[in-house]
Scaffold this active site. Sequence first.
Site, short mmCIF file in Angstrom:
data_model
loop_
_atom_site.label_atom_id
_atom_site.label_comp_id
_atom_site.label_asym_id
_atom_site.label_seq_id
_atom_site.Cartn_x
_atom_site.Cartn_y
_atom_site.Cartn_z
N ARG A 242 0.85 -1.28 -0.09
CA ARG A 242 -0.09 -0.02 -0.08
C ARG A 242 0.99 1.44 0.03
O ARG A 242 1.94 1.20 0.74
CB ARG A 242 -0.73 -0.11 1.33
CG ARG A 242 -1.94 -0.90 1.09
CD ARG A 242 -3.16 -0.32 -0.05
NE ARG A 242 -4.25 -1.23 0.00
CZ ARG A 242 -4.40 -2.16 -1.04
NH1 ARG A 242 -3.39 -2.74 -1.92
NH2 ARG A 242 -5.59 -2.80 -1.06
N GLU A 271 -3.90 7.47 -5.28
CA GLU A 271 -4.25 6.87 -6.57
C GLU A 271 -5.58 7.36 -7.11
O GLU A 271 -6.55 7.31 -6.28
CB GLU A 271 -4.47 5.41 -6.38
CG GLU A 271 -2.89 4.81 -5.71
CD GLU A 271 -3.01 3.32 -5.60
OE1 GLU A 271 -3.85 2.56 -5.73
OE2 GLU A 271 -1.73 2.95 -4.93
N HIS A 290 -0.89 0.50 -10.06
CA HIS A 290 -1.76 -0.36 -9.28
C HIS A 290 -2.38 -1.84 -9.89
O HIS A 290 -3.59 -1.71 -9.71
CB HIS A 290 -2.83 0.26 -8.35
CG HIS A 290 -3.12 -0.53 -7.13
ND1 HIS A 290 -3.47 -0.08 -5.88
CD2 HIS A 290 -3.06 -2.03 -6.75
CE1 HIS A 290 -3.75 -0.91 -4.90
NE2 HIS A 290 -3.54 -2.24 -5.55
C1 DGY Z 1 -6.13 -5.91 -3.37
O1 DGY Z 1 -6.62 -6.82 -3.41
O2 DGY Z 1 -5.97 -5.40 -2.12
C2 DGY Z 1 -5.19 -5.29 -4.29
O3 DGY Z 1 -4.49 -4.37 -3.78
C3 DGY Z 1 -6.15 -5.13 -5.49
O4 DGY Z 1 -5.28 -4.98 -6.69
#
Ligand code: DGY
Length: 328
Positions: A242, A271, A290
């Site tokens: 993250r 983002e 992402h």
């Molecule tokens: C998640 O599933 O948390 C991922 O970051 C999405 O791509």
Amino acid sequence: MTRKNILVFRELPDDQLARLQAAHEVIVANPRVAAQRPAFDAALTTAHGLIGSSFPIDDALLARAPQLEVVSSVSVGVDNYALSALHARGITLCHTPGVLDETVADTVFALLMATSRRVVELATLVREGRWTQNVGEELFGFDVHGKTVGLLGFGRIGQAIARRAALGFGMPVLYHARRPVDFATQAPELQGRATHTPLDELLARSDIVVAMLPLSDSTRGMIDAKVFGAMKPGAIFINGGRGATVQEDALLAALDQGTLRAAGLDVFATEPLPAASPLRTHPRVTPLPHIGSATHETRHAMAELATTNLLRALAGEKPLAVFDTASA
Ligand code: DGY
């Protein structure tokens, strides 16, 4: 069975939408799209179930959903959800662990290879017609095989990255996690190949540091100037967890001061990445939008699991993957 009201707040594949429509009343409205916002707001007031991802379901939004029983996230991460409010209201939160591990590990490895071997920079040189002679030392990369990789976070995805590193590329793996993994019962193939290591030692010894941390109060901004300063000079930093676990100013300073050789980032504090962010164009940053889990196969598997979770929860059955909001 009583038909309930479902609000789908991000597109779902047709076959999964059909499963929901067969059992319940379904409204599809993406709150990020201005034209769909009124429909989203209206549907919220009667929704029993929400399904989607990448949109903050915060306290204020939950207050406008008095009938809500279940939120089914098409993601493994749950940082977009007001966990205490969900817990206080007894609303079930489902998510999609397990089905995306190998795909996210592939993405992280792609970043690791791209940054070490300067793949994007050199491909750009060819595309722009600047390949006019054999490349010289100034454009050489660094080996990946045999280098030490340090993993911050060692859940399922971290272990999938460790398998690629240790078994595929002969890389010693160090990992920092709250508890050491018992390789007798979990990931036995990593026995003797991955070592639980204190943070300072991991940072000092790793050629490539990979962050795979979930976002929580304890990890927000955790990767700061002190952490970058403790890394081996010339290390590469990859973030596939993250964005907000990293202090981006400190990351930029570490790149500009030469502490870090390069960074590969799939996630950012904000983002989509704002146009003004220096991370967008920094010559030693490989930025991705992402896409950790973004393959046809895996996004479908995530949508299918999220749909099953929601249908089961609305039917009063145990969903396949519930996030424990009490633990947050
Ligand atoms: C998640 O599933 O948390 C991922 O970051 C999405 O791509």
